[in-house]
Every structure is written in structure tokens, then in C-alpha cells.
Design a protein around this motif. Sequence first.
Motif, PDB file in Angstrom:
ATOM      1  N   GLY A 188     -46.828  15.516 -27.029  1.00 16.85           N
ATOM      2  CA  GLY A 188     -45.877  14.556 -26.485  1.00 16.85           C
ATOM      3  C   GLY A 188     -45.207  13.725 -27.568  1.00 16.85           C
ATOM      4  O   GLY A 188     -45.706  13.611 -28.696  1.00 16.85           O
ATOM      5  N   VAL A 189     -44.079  13.128 -27.209  1.00 15.79           N
ATOM      6  CA  VAL A 189     -43.320  12.311 -28.146  1.00 15.79           C
ATOM      7  C   VAL A 189     -44.154  11.113 -28.611  1.00 15.79           C
ATOM      8  O   VAL A 189     -44.200  10.792 -29.809  1.00 15.79           O
ATOM      9  N   ALA A 190     -44.832  10.442 -27.686  1.00 13.78           N
ATOM     10  CA  ALA A 190     -45.629   9.269 -28.045  1.00 13.78           C
ATOM     11  C   ALA A 190     -46.744   9.630 -29.023  1.00 13.78           C
ATOM     12  O   ALA A 190     -47.003   8.903 -29.993  1.00 13.78           O
ATOM     13  N   ALA A 191     -47.394  10.770 -28.782  1.00 11.78           N
ATOM     14  CA  ALA A 191     -48.468  11.200 -29.681  1.00 11.78           C
ATOM     15  C   ALA A 191     -47.919  11.518 -31.067  1.00 11.78           C
ATOM     16  O   ALA A 191     -48.532  11.182 -32.084  1.00 11.78           O
ATOM     17  N   PHE A 192     -46.753  12.149 -31.117  1.00 14.46           N
ATOM     18  CA  PHE A 192     -46.142  12.482 -32.397  1.00 14.46           C
ATOM     19  C   PHE A 192     -45.784  11.213 -33.168  1.00 14.46           C
ATOM     20  O   PHE A 192     -46.054  11.099 -34.377  1.00 14.46           O
ATOM     21  N   VAL A 193     -45.155  10.257 -32.490  1.00 16.84           N
ATOM     22  CA  VAL A 193     -44.786   9.006 -33.150  1.00 16.84           C
ATOM     23  C   VAL A 193     -46.034   8.275 -33.639  1.00 16.84           C
ATOM     24  O   VAL A 193     -46.041   7.704 -34.743  1.00 16.84           O
ATOM     25  N   ARG A 194     -47.093   8.314 -32.838  1.00 17.15           N
ATOM     26  CA  ARG A 194     -48.343   7.678 -33.252  1.00 17.15           C
ATOM     27  C   ARG A 194     -48.874   8.328 -34.538  1.00 17.15           C
ATOM     28  O   ARG A 194     -49.330   7.640 -35.457  1.00 17.15           O
TER      29      ARG A 194
END
Length: 369
Positions: free
Chosen positions: A68-74
Motif C-alpha cells: 500500500g501507499v501508506a506502507a511505502f511512505v512509511r
Amino acid sequence: MHSSRAFITLDALRGIAALAVITWHGGRLFGDDGPVFTAAILAVDLFFILSGFVLTHAYAQRLNANLGVAAFVRMRLIRLYPLYLLGFLIAGLAVALRLYADMTEGSTALGIAAVLNALMLPNPADGSPPFLFQFNFPAWSLFFELIANLAFALFGARLSLKQLAIFVGLLAVALIAVTVRYQSFDLGASWRTFDGGLARAMFGFFAGVLLYRLRDKFAFTGRIQSNTMVLALGAITLATFLPRAALGDWRPPTELKLVFAMALYPALILIAARYEPSARLLPICSWLGIASYAAYVLHVPMHSLGGVVAKLSVGVWLEEYAPMSGLFFILVIGFSAWAADKYWDRPIRAFLNQRLAPAANKQASGAQA
């Protein structure tokens, strides 16, 4: 896609680019005759292209699958923030000592800048020039890097090759337009050239994405072990920053810098991705890659802190001892980058990955970019 996650030669090129940036920002530590490399600002464009290439290799398939996008940004924040925070803390100490030496108090604007910069956000447009990051001005590139990373996660990783080529073409037009507008390529560090910094980051990053996709598409993925080619590519990279010792008072025009950023560096990276060093050269290339980010994010804060400490303790400016002070500064930054990576960055990232990164994403969280 190729299974190996390491591009050691690209790591070495990143380290060489970091060295050029250090000499540029070190300024008069290296003498009063001018910068050591007259086109060292192009190192940032090389960083952006390298980042797009390496992140596509590490994450594109997973973003198209279940990441997911949130996991990648994290993951990206875990990778970038610990060393960024260390740089901010060193810069904050330098500011505090400078205020103490001048017997002055901080301002509300300085406090706001401190809070925003600590959060990896640009401060309000105060000061002259109005830097985006008052405490560590090279951090502007990290800010734009994260914007490009977010765009990559949201849609960039899912573009078809044709769509990606069109997108990069549009970004190239935007970069040319802002360069013509400002008649300069030194864009992005201040609010006055915010659009230029965004154009440099977006074009560079997605040019790197396109390079990797083209490499994969046309099966240009074989690796060749050659120390001769690795050394030659390193020498060429260093030469593109145009050493003043070889060029005298000549300064590269903006158009030449644009050609380097838009054509020469993509070609150089595409070639360098095919070559790997042998065991004899491997430790040096690996160290250059490991130290590159730490050196980039720490060198300006350490320059500031070293300068104010020298003035307060023994009453001298480091620039008085140029160029020896510059050579010593490079050695200090090199050692500090190694120590910061080993004793600060890696332990903190390991802790954050264990606590914050989803179990399914832990394997990718250590990818270097």
C-alpha cells in the motif's frame, strides 16, 4: 526483474556525487579561488535519477501487487528520517551556540522554522535567501524526493511504458521551461525557486524510473564484472562536475548543465548498472554508497557546528587554514558518515522497522536509495 537488489557501481557514483556536494557547500574551506567543482550542483540531479532507478528495482513489483501507499511512505520515512534528524540536531546545536556567542535571543520565526524542519517540512519564506530548510538547507532535495516518492506510489509505478515515456517528456518540458525562466539551474533550495526544485526532482526521479523500465523491457540486465569500467565510470562522473583545476575560470553555461542532467546522466546510469566491481574494489564502492546519504545530510550542519566551535574555543575561522581545513573536513565527514550509519541510522531503522513496518514489508524496508 533482476533478483539482485544491489547496484554497487551506482552506489559508488552516489558517493562520488556526495563528495562533489561537500566541496561545493564547504566553500572557502577549500580556498578563495572558487569552487573545487564548478558544476557540483548537478550531483543532486544525479541523486534523483539514481533514486528513481533503484526504487523502481526495489518496490515497483510490490506496489503493483500488495504494497500500500501508506506502507511505502512509511518505509521511505524510516529510511530517510533518522539521519535527517541527526543532521537537524547538529544544526540546532550550532544555532544555539551562535545565539549564545552573539548574546541574542531566538525569534518566533526561528522557533517555527525549528518545529517545521524537525518534522521534515519547509519553514515559512523568511530570511535572505528564503531557504526552504533554514537549519539544513540541502534538505530541500529530500523534501522534493519524498514528493516524487509519493507520486511514484500513487500512480507512477502503475504507468505503462508508453504512459511513463509521455509523462517524463512532459516533465522534461517543465524542467526546460523553469530553467529558461530563471536562466539558472541552481534551483530548489529557496522558496523563490520552489517550482524549479520540484521540476528537477520530478524529472530526475521519473527519468530513473523510465531507465529501469527500458532496461527491463529490452533485457539490458546482465551484469559484467570489470574494475576498469567501474573506475572509468567513477572518473567520468567526477569529471561531469567540472573540476576547476582543469578548467580555470571557465564556468559551464546553464544549457550544458541541462544537457548533463537530461541526457548524460541517464546514459551514464544505464551503463553503470551493467558493471560491478570485483572483490578487490567492492569494499570501497560499498562504503561510498553507505556513506553517501549520511555525508550529504550531515555535512552542512557539521560545517556550521565546527565553525562556531572553532571561533568560540580558539578564536579562529576554519577558512583561515584552507585548503588543509577542507581536506580535514572531508576526512571528518567520511568518518562521521560511517559512524552515524553504524551507530545511529542502522539501529534506529531496525527498531522502527520492528515496531512500525508491517511484517509483510520488513524484507524491503532496508532497501538503499
